[in-house]
Write an enzyme that holds these catalytic residues in place. Structure first.
Site, short mmCIF file in Angstrom:
data_model
loop_
_atom_site.label_atom_id
_atom_site.label_comp_id
_atom_site.label_asym_id
_atom_site.label_seq_id
_atom_site.Cartn_x
_atom_site.Cartn_y
_atom_site.Cartn_z
CG HIS A 1 -9.27 0.26 5.52
ND1 HIS A 1 -8.25 0.95 4.89
CD2 HIS A 1 -10.32 1.11 5.57
CE1 HIS A 1 -8.68 2.17 4.58
NE2 HIS A 1 -9.91 2.30 5.00
CG ASN B 1 -8.98 4.71 1.39
OD1 ASN B 1 -8.03 5.05 0.70
ND2 ASN B 1 -9.29 5.32 2.50
CD GLU C 1 -8.18 8.78 4.93
OE1 GLU C 1 -8.22 7.63 4.44
OE2 GLU C 1 -9.06 9.20 5.67
P1 FDA Z 1 -19.79 -4.15 5.35
O1 FDA Z 1 -19.08 -4.16 6.66
O2 FDA Z 1 -19.93 -2.87 4.64
O3 FDA Z 1 -21.26 -4.71 5.56
C1 FDA Z 1 -21.55 -5.85 6.33
C2 FDA Z 1 -23.00 -5.75 6.81
O4 FDA Z 1 -23.40 -7.02 7.32
C3 FDA Z 1 -23.20 -4.75 7.94
O5 FDA Z 1 -24.29 -3.92 7.63
C4 FDA Z 1 -23.49 -5.63 9.16
O6 FDA Z 1 -24.37 -5.01 10.08
C5 FDA Z 1 -24.12 -6.85 8.53
N1 FDA Z 1 -23.96 -8.09 9.30
C6 FDA Z 1 -22.83 -8.54 9.91
N2 FDA Z 1 -23.05 -9.73 10.49
C7 FDA Z 1 -24.34 -10.06 10.25
C8 FDA Z 1 -25.17 -11.17 10.60
N3 FDA Z 1 -24.68 -12.21 11.29
N4 FDA Z 1 -26.46 -11.16 10.21
C9 FDA Z 1 -26.98 -10.11 9.50
N5 FDA Z 1 -26.23 -9.03 9.12
C10 FDA Z 1 -24.94 -9.01 9.49
N6 FDA Z 1 -13.35 2.28 2.90
C11 FDA Z 1 -13.06 3.00 1.79
O7 FDA Z 1 -12.88 2.42 0.71
N7 FDA Z 1 -12.97 4.37 1.87
C12 FDA Z 1 -13.14 5.05 3.05
O8 FDA Z 1 -13.05 6.29 3.07
C13 FDA Z 1 -13.41 4.30 4.22
N8 FDA Z 1 -13.54 4.91 5.44
C14 FDA Z 1 -14.01 4.18 6.52
C15 FDA Z 1 -14.34 4.83 7.71
C16 FDA Z 1 -14.90 4.12 8.77
C17 FDA Z 1 -15.28 4.82 10.06
C18 FDA Z 1 -15.15 2.72 8.62
C19 FDA Z 1 -15.79 1.90 9.72
C20 FDA Z 1 -14.81 2.08 7.45
C21 FDA Z 1 -14.24 2.78 6.39
N9 FDA Z 1 -13.94 2.16 5.19
C22 FDA Z 1 -13.57 2.91 4.10
C23 FDA Z 1 -14.06 0.70 5.03
C24 FDA Z 1 -15.31 0.25 4.26
O9 FDA Z 1 -16.46 0.87 4.79
C25 FDA Z 1 -15.40 -1.27 4.33
O10 FDA Z 1 -14.26 -1.82 3.72
C26 FDA Z 1 -16.65 -1.83 3.64
O11 FDA Z 1 -17.82 -1.31 4.21
C27 FDA Z 1 -16.68 -3.34 3.71
O12 FDA Z 1 -17.72 -3.81 2.88
P2 FDA Z 1 -18.31 -5.26 3.06
O13 FDA Z 1 -19.26 -5.49 1.93
O14 FDA Z 1 -17.20 -6.22 3.22
O15 FDA Z 1 -19.11 -5.26 4.44
#
Ligand code: FDA
Length: 501
Positions: free
Chosen positions: A441, A479, A356
């Site tokens: 990721h 992504n 990207e």
């Molecule tokens: P996700 O991580 O979204 O959600 C998990 C949630 O559970 C969080 O809100 C967390 O606080 C909560 N949680 C965790 N433990 C807990 C507990 N014990 N009790 C209660 N709550 C709890 N992907 C993409 O496709 N395109 C992109 O452009 C980008 N760019 C990017 C930039 C940056 C800075 C980051 C950090 C990430 C990306 N990503 C991305 C990755 C993408 O955001 C990521 O793959 C997904 O959010 C993952 O989705 P999930 O549903 O797995 O969990």
């Protein structure tokens, strides 16, 4: 049995969790969503919900005294990070020795902080990674459904070619094309019509004001605005914030009992309670869900969980790098924070890379071309439960990045050679040209078909489901959030059709 009870509980509120909440709500199942972060809806004293990227405050990061931005330096100076006071801020960096993982915290999870890039993987590679998932059904039904629900849209190519805000991407494209490489537009969940209006001065600026990793105040369709808003609209779903799930055990009367810890905005524990449910959907992300299940297995609370819980973790081959351009190849002082273009060399069997073209919006011309390369890395890490700290530790050695760094280096060496340019070594710390010590990721830990059945049902414990990125076996080639969403849609459709409630 627990004093409080809900038919279904969803842990977390990112992509997988949001799909589960909506589909449960639509099916008439009363559902409680438990999210450890806060709801990002109320403006602070500056009138904005999220802090500015150039002067981040407490809202930026999860309980820190100093921000830990991915690009810590510029010209070897620590000019990027700021002292802040501890607060449940929106971006977290979980540091595990050789590998740090960025995740979102709050209602919407990673959708609050990510770059919004919404590509669909190559079908052949998807099938290689998830061979037991019906690809016809995914590509015919669930990918289109996920894209529509998430609000995926494409940039207007004419605007892309003319706007100052994507000069950085056009410059990188020229260098890729000089090298004989192909570039592709990458769809996004940031509303490109809003972005155009930002550029025209008719809408408040967000992507054009440097906002992304600490949240977008406008324009981005994070899942709190899509899936979760629709879930609340069913009338069957409630969301509770600042609630961290710390333990799960079976209820002898059926279902599960969760131990839930609530905190206040200073991070003080304000209470610990037990909540019962008939069906439990884990959407706490690769790190969160894996930790909850590993702890439950290792402490004997859920002894029948698979031995595969904790295995199959990967970082999607993430490596960042940056090149220094010639003085005549400007990237512009104005840069949109939403990437719109990628170098697509994934079909190069000898060295597959999808890179990207990333912005580096600093408000002045710096001649830097920045990239997030996604590479094909067969290495996998694992989590182990550490009883002393009651937490999961990621085992990932630095040398496991070698295939990724080599692949990125192969591609960018070619680009540098052809364009007579060099790498920048001052951006990632440690005089490095390749940033391989962090990832955006995180994928895997409870891999589909290994730790769960082919639809995310945890092995050994009926009524317990995994719905998030921990199902994906470490690599997708693009992504990941569209795939996480589409898989959750597929699995929830099957679970709601078949499983007893
Ligand atoms: P996700 O991580 O979204 O959600 C998990 C949630 O559970 C969080 O809100 C967390 O606080 C909560 N949680 C965790 N433990 C807990 C507990 N014990 N009790 C209660 N709550 C709890 N992907 C993409 O496709 N395109 C992109 O452009 C980008 N760019 C990017 C930039 C940056 C800075 C980051 C950090 C990430 C990306 N990503 C991305 C990755 C993408 O955001 C990521 O793959 C997904 O959010 C993952 O989705 P999930 O549903 O797995 O969990």
């Amino acid at each position: 049995a627990a004093a409080h009870y809900a038919p279904a509980i969803v842990v977390g509120s990112g992509y997988g969790a949001a799909v589960a909440a909506l589909r449960l709500g639509r099916a008439g199942v009363r559902t409680v969503v438990l999210e450890m972060g806060r709801l990002w809806e109320t403006p602070g004293s500056d009138g904005k919900v999220f802090p500015s990227t150039s002067a981040p405050d407490q809202r930026s990061m999860w309980f820190r005294t100093r921000t830990e931005a991915p690009l810590a330096q510029f010209l070897w100076l620590d000019v990027v990070n700021r002292d802040i006071s501890p607060y449940p801020g929106v971006l977290d960096r979980v540091n595990y020795g050789d590998m740090s993982v960025y995740v979102g915290r709050g209602v919407g999870g990673g959708s609050l902080v990510n770059g919004g890039m919404a590509p669909t993987p190559r079908r052949a590679y998807f099938s290689e990674m998830l061979p037991r998932v019906d690809a016809d059904e995914m590509y015919g039904t669930y990918y289109p459904l996920a894209r529509a629900m998430l609000g995926v849209n494409d940039i207007d190519p004419a605007w892309f070619e003319s706007t100052e805000w994507y000069r950085f991407a056009r410059t990188s494209r020229k260098h890729a094309q000089n090298t004989g490489l192909k570039t592709v537009f990458v769809p996004n969940v940031y509303d490109f019509a809003h972005m155009k209006a930002e550029a025209a001065g008719t809408a408040p600026r967000s992507a054009l004001a440097g906002e992304v990793i600490y949240g977008n105040n406008h324009g981005k369709k994070s899942v709190d605005k899509t899936y979760l808003a629709a879930a609340l609209g069913t009338g069957n779903v409630t969301i509770e914030t600042l609630q961290r799930v710390v333990a799960v055990r079976p209820d002898p009367a059926g279902g599960y009992v969760l131990t839930v810890r609530s905190i206040d905005l200073a991070g003080r524990v304000t209470g610990t309670r037990e909540l019962g449910c008939a069906q439990l959907f884990l959407g706490a992300g690769s790190l969160g869900t894996t930790e909850i299940l590993l702890r439950a297995r290792e402490t004997g609370a859920l002894p029948l969980l698979s031995e595969k819980v904790g295995l199959g973790w990967g970082h999607n081959g993430n490596v960042m790098t940056a090149r220094a351009n010639h003085l005549w190849d400007t990237v512009g002082a104005d840069q949109s924070t939403m990437p719109a273009l990628g170098i697509d060399d994934w079909d190069n069997a000898a060295n597959p890379v999808f890179a990207e073209i990333a912005p580096l919006p600093m408000g002045f011309e710096h001649w830097i071309s920045m990239y997030l390369a996604i590479t094909r890395n067969p290495e996998r890490g694992s989590f182990t439960y550490d009883a002393a700290t009651d937490s999961a530790r990621l085992n990932w050695r630095r040398d496991q990045n070698t295939p990724s760094v080599n692949a990125a280096k192969n591609l960018f060496d070619r680009i540098n050679r052809r364009n007579v340019t060099v790498y920048r070594h001052d951006l990632f710390g440690g005089n490095r040209a390749f940033a391989d010590n962090f990832t955006y990721h995180p994928l895997g830990g409870c891999v589909l078909g290994d730790a769960t059945d082919d639809f995310g049902r945890a092995k050994g414990h009926p009524g317990l489901y995994v719905v998030d990125g921990s199902l994906v076996p470490g690599s997708l080639g693009v992504n990941p959030f569209v795939t996480i969403t589409a898989l959750a849609e597929r699995n929830m459709a099957r679970i709601l059709a078949q499983d007893p409630r």
